[in-house]
Enzyme design. Structure first.
Site, PDB file in Angstrom:
ATOM      1  N   HIS A 143       1.030  -1.117   0.122  1.00  0.00           N
ATOM      2  CA  HIS A 143      -0.077   0.152  -0.074  1.00  0.00           C
ATOM      3  C   HIS A 143       0.847   1.149   0.050  1.00  0.00           C
ATOM      4  CE1 HIS A 143      -2.339   3.296   1.948  1.00  0.00           C
ATOM      5  NE2 HIS A 143      -1.772   2.763   3.186  1.00  0.00           N
ATOM      6  N   TYR A 203      -5.970   9.226   2.309  1.00  0.00           N
ATOM      7  CA  TYR A 203      -5.658   9.603   3.577  1.00  0.00           C
ATOM      8  C   TYR A 203      -4.651  10.607   3.677  1.00  0.00           C
ATOM      9  CZ  TYR A 203      -2.676   5.614   4.982  1.00  0.00           C
ATOM     10  OH  TYR A 203      -1.797   4.767   4.992  1.00  0.00           O
ATOM     11  N   ASP A 208     -26.784 -20.161  19.727  1.00  0.00           N
ATOM     12  CA  ASP A 208     -28.195 -20.864  20.106  1.00  0.00           C
ATOM     13  C   ASP A 208     -28.320 -22.113  19.254  1.00  0.00           C
ATOM     14  OD1 ASP A 208     -28.630 -19.378  17.894  1.00  0.00           O
ATOM     15  OD2 ASP A 208     -30.604 -18.941  18.266  1.00  0.00           O
TER      16      ASP A 208
END
Ligand SMILES: Cc1cc2nc3c(=O)[nH]c(=O)nc-3n(C[C@H](O)[C@H](O)[C@H](O)COP(=O)(O)OP(=O)(O)OC[C@H]3O[C@@H](n4cnc5c(N)ncnc54)[C@H](O)[C@@H]3O)c2cc1C
Length: 820
Positions: free
Chosen positions: A225, A259, A549
């Protein structure tokens, strides 16, 4: 002082260092951390991580991990130098879709207790003066986000752990995992064997190599990256003193996969805007580890950064007068679903992993792993991070390679909660798949399975809907992956009969002389019942949290078929079987198929195919028996997730298609249809049936979850019984509550915040339009005091939708339909 287990942690990055800190804080002082690289800068991903910590996340667990990292790092320093600089976080929108998404993200923050506000372009520019307000439509501001100094935090954490007795050993490569009798006994390094009772691999993207030493698949892919540093940026000069480094909020420009963070008078820019770049471990750079040269840093590929640089100059015009100074392609881990990998090997007891973890979540993950090791459970639900959540077929190299690259591509995408992956598809199909395709099934995907959501063949039924069943129009977001055909399928289920493909629900077969003891020990129910009984029961953890469950059918004295929630339950029950002995647990899902035949005409349909007695007396509610339908051998269980008369019919995968065909042919005159998950989800919510993982997790006890009816306290001790001994329906302070939407039309989708008296008080877990009741239904965690009739509001893309707490279930509370 009690002797605590000897632990070896492989990897002194941000995860390993945090884990050493968390374990020693809990009194485990025999902790050794080894790393192949030099200390403290090992050359792993943490050594160069730019450290942006954005806490906003769709899921509660990841948001809580991040919040804990912030809280913890704020209190860390190295000789007075900060480990967390709380500059805040800003995500900007340049499209109307992204602006709407920021409102949705603000909703998640409200759900998880993180302060966040959607702000105007002008406010964005005030918070971050480099941003051109003319380029954006707004932003999401989270004041508690900020910058983590990962490499420095490693030093602070290591010092603290060392002060409590931990040892850190650099330049020590682990070359093997020592084991004896199915247990880990230590790690082999280039120089010695270090004995250990527990080994935790925190090796980051090297994880698969370490896992292979213990025979454990680690489904992550190392990907590169891009990250670049600019030279001096006009406007930043003189803003920050050297120690502070940054004062502007960390910034995300997700529409362009970018970013930004400030460092002195420069900006760091991270880009996901490039092609996925998978990395082979054998290709990593060797040589001495320095700030500029590490095995986790590959050379910068300038051509991949050209577009992102142009986009950056548009959003941040000051960059036009700056240059890219340096950059690298840094490596870190991506997984098939983007979540971390936590858990103990299925085969080598005591060998654990904690990998694919961002700096953002590192302290939270480490705390969870430390709690799992020292107490046997994590206070935060970690089922979405458990390495055993994957099905066998999802562990293949090709599957991981493809899905992890997709996780990279989608990292900043706007993803609808129902959005299925585009590929790989068709990984698992039920025996009825060919017929489903003929009926125009619209498939979504879960755990590799193709699952019909609705059937286009039912489109003509929409025109036949009685007026009270015609669903209202949906907004563009809630209208995705939805069709009014679902209303028609729900209608036919409540008025005639429908076939539901239940094959993808995981089925285990538990056999042997110890089978009953195992189930009695790990569940809340009384399972010592006659052959042919079916029991809905819970598996709790030691603290009384609901870990699953289960629907248990006793098919023989020593033979149980257990419907569970997925691979995690198989892993848990297999381990528990090994403790008690005498029971074998086998996943039989793939070799079987299941059709739910439900609706008021279900008996007419099924009885017409057999001489076996399917009357109310012949097969009572919650009973099972073997029978033949149209010659096809089935195990029939009288249950229903949709609240209608009917059976789950199980047969072998080989006879599944035949079963479908005989039911279909016999049902034509009765108006039989095939129905999908969209109708199913609506019907189950109207009936109040919980979905484990979405509505209920280990964070909730049975009474809070409205599942107290499944607990048989009088049966004697079972896992978790001591913890819930004093609890009952009246003692709870929060409750999973049923909401109906007041306007009768606004559908929400889940994870939205619920406001009580204007303040966030809970969050939605599941939601659907209730076709029978004619209004949207949502289940939400709320304070127990908010009883039926309480008015609340649900936050939805920045709007507030009025809703009311309702008595549940909404449909057939007297159970007359289902027992019919
Ligand atoms: C360019 C870039 C930007 C990023 N930005 C951010 C960001 O802004 N925010 C964020 O949260 N995250 C970010 N990340 C991700 C983050 O850096 C990583 O996810 C994180 O640092 C991983 O930490 P770790 O401790 O798991 O791994 P590492 O730090 O890689 O540590 C693993 C350690 O294991 C050691 N090891 C491996 N094999 C062996 C062996 N055989 N024997 C002994 N030791 C071994 C390695 O030497 C290494 O030190 C970024 C990553 C990159 C590459």
């Amino acid at each position: 002082m009690p002797v605590t287990p000897a632990v070896v942690i492989i990897g002194a990055g941000i995860v390993g260092a945090n884990l050493a800190d968390e374990l020693t804080a809990r009194g485990w002082n025999r902790v050794t951390v080894v790393d192949q690289g030099p200390l403290p800068l090992t050359g792993g991903s943490s050594s160069h991580a730019p450290g942006l910590v954005f806490q906003t996340n769709s899921g509660k667990t990841m948001a809580e991990f991040a919040r804990y990292t912030v809280e913890k790092f704020l209190r860390l320093d190295v000789d007075g130098a900060w480990c967390f600089n709380q500059v805040g976080g800003l995500e900007v929108a340049t499209t109307p879709e992204r602006l709407a998404e920021l409102h949705r993200r603000q909703g998640w923050d409200a759900s998880w207790g993180i302060e966040a506000t959607v702000v105007s372009p002008q406010e964005c520019a005030r918070l971050h003066p480099l941003v051109d307000p003319a380029r954006i439509l707004g932003g999401l501001h989270v004041p508690t986000d900020g910058l983590a100094k990962a490499a420095r935090a490693v030093v602070a954490l290591a010092r603290r752990a060392q002060a409590r007795g931990a040892r850190f050993q650099g330049s020590t490569r682990v070359t093997g995992i020592e084991q004896a009798g199915g247990r880990v006994t230590g790690v082999r390094t280039s120089a010695e064997v270090i004995p250990a009772d527990i080994v935790v691999s925190c090796a980051g993207f090297w994880g698969p190599a370490i896992g292979a030493m213990a025979g454990m698949p680690v489904p992550l892919l190392p990907l590169a990256h891009q990250f670049a540093w600019t030279g001096q940026v006009p406007g930043l000069a003189g803003r920050n003193d050297e120690l502070a480094e940054a004062s502007l909020p960390i910034l995300r420009h997700q529409d362009q996969d970018l970013y930004y963070r400030e460092k002195g008078d420069r900006l760091g820019i991270g880009s996901y805007a490039h092609r996925p770049m998978p990395v082979e471990l054998s290709e990593l750079p060797g040589g001495e580890v320095t700030q500029a040269s590490m095995p986790s840093m590959l050379p910068f590929t300038e051509e991949d950064f050209a577009g992102p640089w142009e986009q950056s100059k548009l959003l941040l015009p000051a960059l036009r007068a700056a240059k890219v100074d340096s950059g690298f392609n840094g490596i870190f881990s991506f997984t098939p679903d983007g979540n971390p990998l936590i858990g103990e090997s299925a085969d080598v007891a005591g060998f654990w992993i904690a990998e694919a973890v961002w700096v953002t979540h590192s302290a939270g993950v480490a705390r969870a792993v430390a709690q799992l090791l020292t107490e046997g459970r994590s206070e935060i639900d970690v089922h979405g991070c458990d390495v055993h959540r994957f099905e066998q077929v999802q562990l293949s190299e090709s599957y991981v390679r493809e899905t992890a690259q997709r996780s990279f591509v989608e990292v900043y995408d706007i993803l609808h909660p129902l959005q299925p992956r585009r590929s790989p598809r068709g990984v698992r199909v039920s025996p009825f798949h060919a017929r489903q395709r003929e009926l125009g099934a619209v498939f979504l995907e879960a755990a590799g399975w193709e699952r019909p959501h609705w059937y286009e063949a039912n489109a003509p039924l929409v025109a036949q809907l009685p007026p009270e069943w015609v669903p209202p129009e949906r907004d563009a977001w809630a209208g995705q992956f939805w069709s009014p055909i679902a209303a028609a399928e729900a209608w036919r289920t409540r008025t005639a009969v429908a076939l539901y493909d239940m094959t993808p629900l995981t089925r285990l077969e538990i056999t042997g002389p110890g089978a009953l003891d195992l189930l009695q020990r790990v569940t809340t129910g009384q399972l010592d019942k006659s052959v042919g009984s079916v029991t809905y029961t819970l598996a709790l953890d030691e603290a009384g949290g609901v870990r699953s469950d289960l629907t248990v059918a006793r098919l023989g004295e020593q033979l149980f078929q257990v419907g569970v929630n997925g691979a995690l339950d198989h892993d848990y029950l297999r381990r528990q079987a090994a403790v008690g002995g005498g029971a074998e647990v086998r996943d039989v899902t793939g070799g079987t198929g299941c059709i739910g035949v439900w609706g008021p005409r279900a008996r007419d349909l099924v009885q017409s195919l057999t001489d076996d007695d399917f009357s109310n007396d012949g097969l009572k509610y919650f009973r099972a028996k073997r029978a033949r339908l149209g010659g096809v051998p089935v195990t029939a269980m009288r249950l229903s997730y949709v609240g209608e008369l009917g059976w789950e019919l199980y047969t072998g995968a080989d006879t599944g298609l035949r079963l479908w065909d005989v039911l279909w042919a016999a049902g034509r005159d009765l108006g039989v249809i095939a129905a999908g998950r969209a109708a199913f989800n609506s019907l189950r919510l109207e009936k109040g049936y919980r979905s484990w993982g979405a509505d209920v997790t280990t964070e909730h006890n049975p009474y809070e979850a409205g599942l107290g009816f499944a607990v048989r306290k009088q049966k004697g001790a079972f896992t978790g019984s001591a913890a819930i001994a004093g609890l009952d329906d009246g003692s709870v302070v929060r409750r999973l509550s049923c909401l109906t939407i007041d306007d009768g039309r606004s559908v929400v989708l889940g994870q939205e915040p619920v406001y009580l008296d204007g303040r966030p008080a809970g969050y939605v877990t599941s939601a659907a339009f209730g076709h029978t009741v004619g209004c949207p239904v949502a289940y939400a965690w709320l304070p127990a005091a908010a009883g039926a009739g309480t008015r609340v509001e649900i936050g939805y893309f920045g709007r507030r939708i009025a809703a009311t707490v309702a008595a549940e279930p909404l449909v057939d509370p007297e159970m007359t339909r289902i027992r019919g």
